[in-house]
Design a protein around this motif. Structure first.
Motif, mmCIF file in Angstrom:
data_model
loop_
_atom_site.group_PDB
_atom_site.id
_atom_site.type_symbol
_atom_site.label_atom_id
_atom_site.label_comp_id
_atom_site.label_asym_id
_atom_site.label_seq_id
_atom_site.Cartn_x
_atom_site.Cartn_y
_atom_site.Cartn_z
ATOM 1 N N PHE A 31 118.192 52.578 -30.594
ATOM 2 C CA PHE A 31 119.385 51.692 -30.299
ATOM 3 C C PHE A 31 120.485 52.108 -29.636
ATOM 4 O O PHE A 31 121.498 52.472 -30.124
ATOM 5 C CB PHE A 31 119.978 51.128 -31.707
ATOM 6 C CG PHE A 31 118.924 50.634 -32.477
ATOM 7 C CD1 PHE A 31 117.779 50.104 -32.242
ATOM 8 C CD2 PHE A 31 119.428 50.292 -33.832
ATOM 9 C CE1 PHE A 31 116.889 49.603 -33.080
ATOM 10 C CE2 PHE A 31 118.366 49.686 -34.788
ATOM 11 C CZ PHE A 31 117.101 49.138 -34.347
ATOM 12 N N GLN A 32 120.233 52.346 -28.428
ATOM 13 C CA GLN A 32 121.213 53.229 -27.296
ATOM 14 C C GLN A 32 121.700 52.585 -26.319
ATOM 15 O O GLN A 32 121.325 51.507 -26.069
ATOM 16 C CB GLN A 32 120.545 54.628 -26.809
ATOM 17 C CG GLN A 32 120.264 55.733 -28.075
ATOM 18 C CD GLN A 32 119.478 56.901 -27.398
ATOM 19 O OE1 GLN A 32 118.613 56.551 -26.912
ATOM 20 N NE2 GLN A 32 120.052 57.934 -27.709
ATOM 21 N N LEU A 33 122.808 52.850 -25.733
ATOM 22 C CA LEU A 33 123.417 52.185 -24.573
ATOM 23 C C LEU A 33 122.489 52.101 -23.465
ATOM 24 O O LEU A 33 122.459 51.232 -22.449
ATOM 25 C CB LEU A 33 124.858 52.884 -24.232
ATOM 26 C CG LEU A 33 125.992 52.711 -25.504
ATOM 27 C CD1 LEU A 33 127.218 53.226 -24.713
ATOM 28 C CD2 LEU A 33 125.909 51.289 -25.753
ATOM 29 N N HIS A 34 121.934 53.357 -22.925
ATOM 30 C CA HIS A 34 121.198 53.482 -21.702
ATOM 31 C C HIS A 34 120.089 52.501 -21.963
ATOM 32 O O HIS A 34 119.246 52.298 -20.885
ATOM 33 C CB HIS A 34 120.789 54.838 -21.334
ATOM 34 C CG HIS A 34 119.491 55.472 -22.086
ATOM 35 N ND1 HIS A 34 119.879 55.825 -23.394
ATOM 36 C CD2 HIS A 34 118.396 55.737 -21.887
ATOM 37 C CE1 HIS A 34 118.729 56.248 -23.713
ATOM 38 N NE2 HIS A 34 117.845 56.374 -23.036
ATOM 39 N N LYS A 35 119.679 52.224 -23.308
ATOM 40 C CA LYS A 35 118.437 51.058 -23.360
ATOM 41 C C LYS A 35 118.980 49.855 -23.356
ATOM 42 O O LYS A 35 118.154 49.015 -23.407
ATOM 43 C CB LYS A 35 117.793 51.637 -24.665
ATOM 44 C CG LYS A 35 116.906 52.997 -24.681
ATOM 45 C CD LYS A 35 115.993 53.013 -24.103
ATOM 46 C CE LYS A 35 114.965 54.233 -24.234
ATOM 47 N NZ LYS A 35 113.761 54.070 -23.282
ATOM 48 N N GLY A 36 120.043 49.669 -23.076
ATOM 49 C CA GLY A 36 120.500 48.176 -23.072
ATOM 50 C C GLY A 36 120.789 47.451 -24.282
ATOM 51 O O GLY A 36 120.861 46.179 -24.334
ATOM 52 N N PHE A 37 120.889 48.365 -25.435
ATOM 53 C CA PHE A 37 120.909 47.602 -26.764
ATOM 54 C C PHE A 37 122.105 46.536 -26.772
ATOM 55 O O PHE A 37 121.616 45.404 -27.283
ATOM 56 C CB PHE A 37 120.985 48.624 -27.926
ATOM 57 C CG PHE A 37 120.872 47.999 -29.268
ATOM 58 C CD1 PHE A 37 119.713 47.873 -30.137
ATOM 59 C CD2 PHE A 37 122.058 47.625 -29.995
ATOM 60 C CE1 PHE A 37 119.653 47.422 -31.231
ATOM 61 C CE2 PHE A 37 122.029 47.098 -31.040
ATOM 62 C CZ PHE A 37 121.103 46.889 -31.684
ATOM 63 N N HIS A 38 123.144 47.054 -26.193
ATOM 64 C CA HIS A 38 124.318 46.456 -26.438
ATOM 65 C C HIS A 38 124.400 45.126 -25.592
ATOM 66 O O HIS A 38 125.008 43.986 -26.065
ATOM 67 C CB HIS A 38 125.650 47.181 -26.118
ATOM 68 C CG HIS A 38 125.319 47.804 -24.856
ATOM 69 N ND1 HIS A 38 124.521 48.600 -24.220
ATOM 70 C CD2 HIS A 38 126.539 47.626 -23.663
ATOM 71 C CE1 HIS A 38 124.697 48.882 -23.109
ATOM 72 N NE2 HIS A 38 126.023 48.359 -22.710
ATOM 73 N N ILE A 39 123.597 44.997 -24.464
ATOM 74 C CA ILE A 39 123.558 44.026 -23.597
ATOM 75 C C ILE A 39 122.669 42.799 -24.378
ATOM 76 O O ILE A 39 123.242 41.687 -24.292
ATOM 77 C CB ILE A 39 122.935 44.295 -22.348
ATOM 78 C CG1 ILE A 39 123.557 45.337 -21.586
ATOM 79 C CG2 ILE A 39 122.566 43.163 -21.567
ATOM 80 C CD1 ILE A 39 124.833 45.141 -21.350
ATOM 81 N N LEU A 40 121.760 43.255 -25.007
ATOM 82 C CA LEU A 40 121.070 42.297 -25.589
ATOM 83 C C LEU A 40 121.767 41.605 -26.845
ATOM 84 O O LEU A 40 121.920 40.618 -27.244
ATOM 85 C CB LEU A 40 119.622 42.986 -26.367
ATOM 86 C CG LEU A 40 118.552 42.100 -27.330
ATOM 87 C CD1 LEU A 40 118.460 40.616 -26.564
ATOM 88 C CD2 LEU A 40 117.464 42.900 -27.579
ATOM 89 N N ALA A 41 122.407 42.719 -27.480
ATOM 90 C CA ALA A 41 123.506 42.344 -28.702
ATOM 91 C C ALA A 41 124.415 41.115 -28.228
ATOM 92 O O ALA A 41 124.737 40.287 -29.088
ATOM 93 C CB ALA A 41 123.910 43.298 -29.447
#
Length: 397
Positions: free
Chosen positions: A222-232
């Motif tokens: 659950f990391q920023l470079h994986k775009g987790f926050h974009i999905l959230a």
């Protein structure tokens, strides 16, 4: 051939969670299956016992005194860098010992943490460097503060690349980035060997938590470079428009620059729909594969990536993946054909794509096209290409 690998993480160790460990494990098993002898040297934090892992000889080494000495000298200002310098030296010593017992034909290092720096400087054995990320860009996209420690590690990784005559990357995206950002031109592209890790599935987690649910799936850190926050950030729109949709997350909850817990960050944004958010911890492949197979969509909105295992695994299991343009997904995904693509970092575009594809009439056919595409990563093609590259290097040494 007798082939050595140095890696800062491997699947035999309890701390591992990254793609590098999985990659080394897959390629090592593939090489052994073709009759080659493979030795892995990896860092351990607990047990230094040697072991045989499915025909791969694993040597687990601990840090020496260099780490503590350099920390004292630098007042622990670059403690992560000194840790990996120490590992690099210990790896060199172990390689030398093993090489004297029985010579290696070639040794492969990752660029990660510059753990191949000491061996590449001090050993006379042919070697190759596999690069999995360009650290300065990765750190920036991951939201990692680029302090003195981070910059020192970045510089050492760059130095190792500069010393390497033979470098390969798994994607054209990374090859292009190295040429543009680091002015390193001698990079070949060799795809990562891919196959499903096991045919023995344990459906217990799926049966308990997900059976008879329609869900989209994110798996990985659950990391920023994986775009987790974009999905959230996209989820409130998605869950409002799709009342039958659940969002499932499998992996490690990692602190980030925007929240100490990305899991809690997602809960805070989708507070009206918390009963439709399902978080599961890191799971072995035997339990993960049923979860992937049961998903309607797999959503991987990375800001930066390198043909991640998550994408390949989902496609191999016939699942449509929503990936991002310019982050290597577009090397295997044709939008509307083998999956779906959205612009990097675009929350609204991601929400719209999820809601549109949820009822796509050809979702199953697209999943099957994705499964067919992954045949390009078969052992027969990728490992033979890697072996051919090894032979070129050793013949010119």
């Amino acid at each position: 051939m007798r082939i050595g690998f140095v890696t800062p993480e491997y699947v035999t160790e309890s701390y591992f969670s990254g793609g590098l460990a999985n990659y080394v494990h897959r390629v090592a098993k593939a090489l052994v299956s073709l009759g080659h002898e493979v030795c892995i040297i990896t860092l351990t934090e607990t047990n230094q016992a040697e072991l045989n892992d499915e025909g791969v000889q694993v040597y687990r080494i601990a840090l020496g005194r260099l780490h503590k000495g350099l920390n004292k000298l630098t007042r622990s200002r670059i403690s992560s860098t000194t840790r990996w310098l120490d590992f690099s030296v210990q790896a060199y010593r172990k390689l030398q010992q093993l090489h004297k017992q029985k010579p290696f034909d070639i040794v492969q290092f990752p660029n990660s943490r510059a753990c191949g720096l000491a061996p590449s400087l001090l050993m006379g054995v042919p070697y190759v460097t596999r690069i999995s990320c360009y650290r300065p860009v990765w750190n920036e996209q991951a939201g990692i503060k680029r302090n003195l420690d981070a910059k020192a590690t970045e510089w050492l990784e760059w130095l190792q690349l500069r010393l390497s005559k033979h470098i390969y990357a798994p994607s054209y995206t990374l090859q292009k980035m190295l040429a543009q950002e680091a002015h390193i031109q001698n990079v070949r592209v060799i795809r990562t060997p891919f196959y499903l890790e096991t045919t023995h599935w344990d459906t217990s987690i799926y049966d308990t938590n997900l059976k008879r649910k329609n869900y989209l799936l994110f798996f990985g850190r659950f990391q920023l470079h994986k775009g987790f926050h974009i999905l959230a950030q996209a989820l409130p729109q998605v869950l409002k428009q799709l009342p039958d949709c659940h969002a499932v997350f499998v992996g490690l909850d990692i602190p980030s620059a925007i929240a100490p817990s990305m899991k809690e960050y997602a809960y805070s944004l989708a507070c009206q729909y918390t009963e439709r958010l399902i978080f599961l911890g890191q799971t072995p492949h035997s339990q993960l594969y049923p979860i992937i197979s049961g998903a309607k969509l797999v959503v991987l909105p990375s800001l930066i990536d390198n043909l991640p295992n998550a994408c390949l695994e989902a496609m191999a299991l016939g699942k449509p993946v929503i990936g991002t343009i310019g982050a290597s997904f577009d090397e295997v995904i044709v939008d509307g054909n083998t999956g779906f693509l959205v612009p990097v970092g675009d929350v609204d575009a991601l929400a719209k794509k999820i809601t549109e594809t949820w009822t796509h009439p050809k979702l199953h056919e697209i999943g099957q096209s994705a499964k067919h595409k992954i045949q390009e990563f078969s052992i027969e093609q990728t490992v033979q290409e890697l072996l051919n590259y090894y032979k070129v290097i050793t013949s010119n040494h």
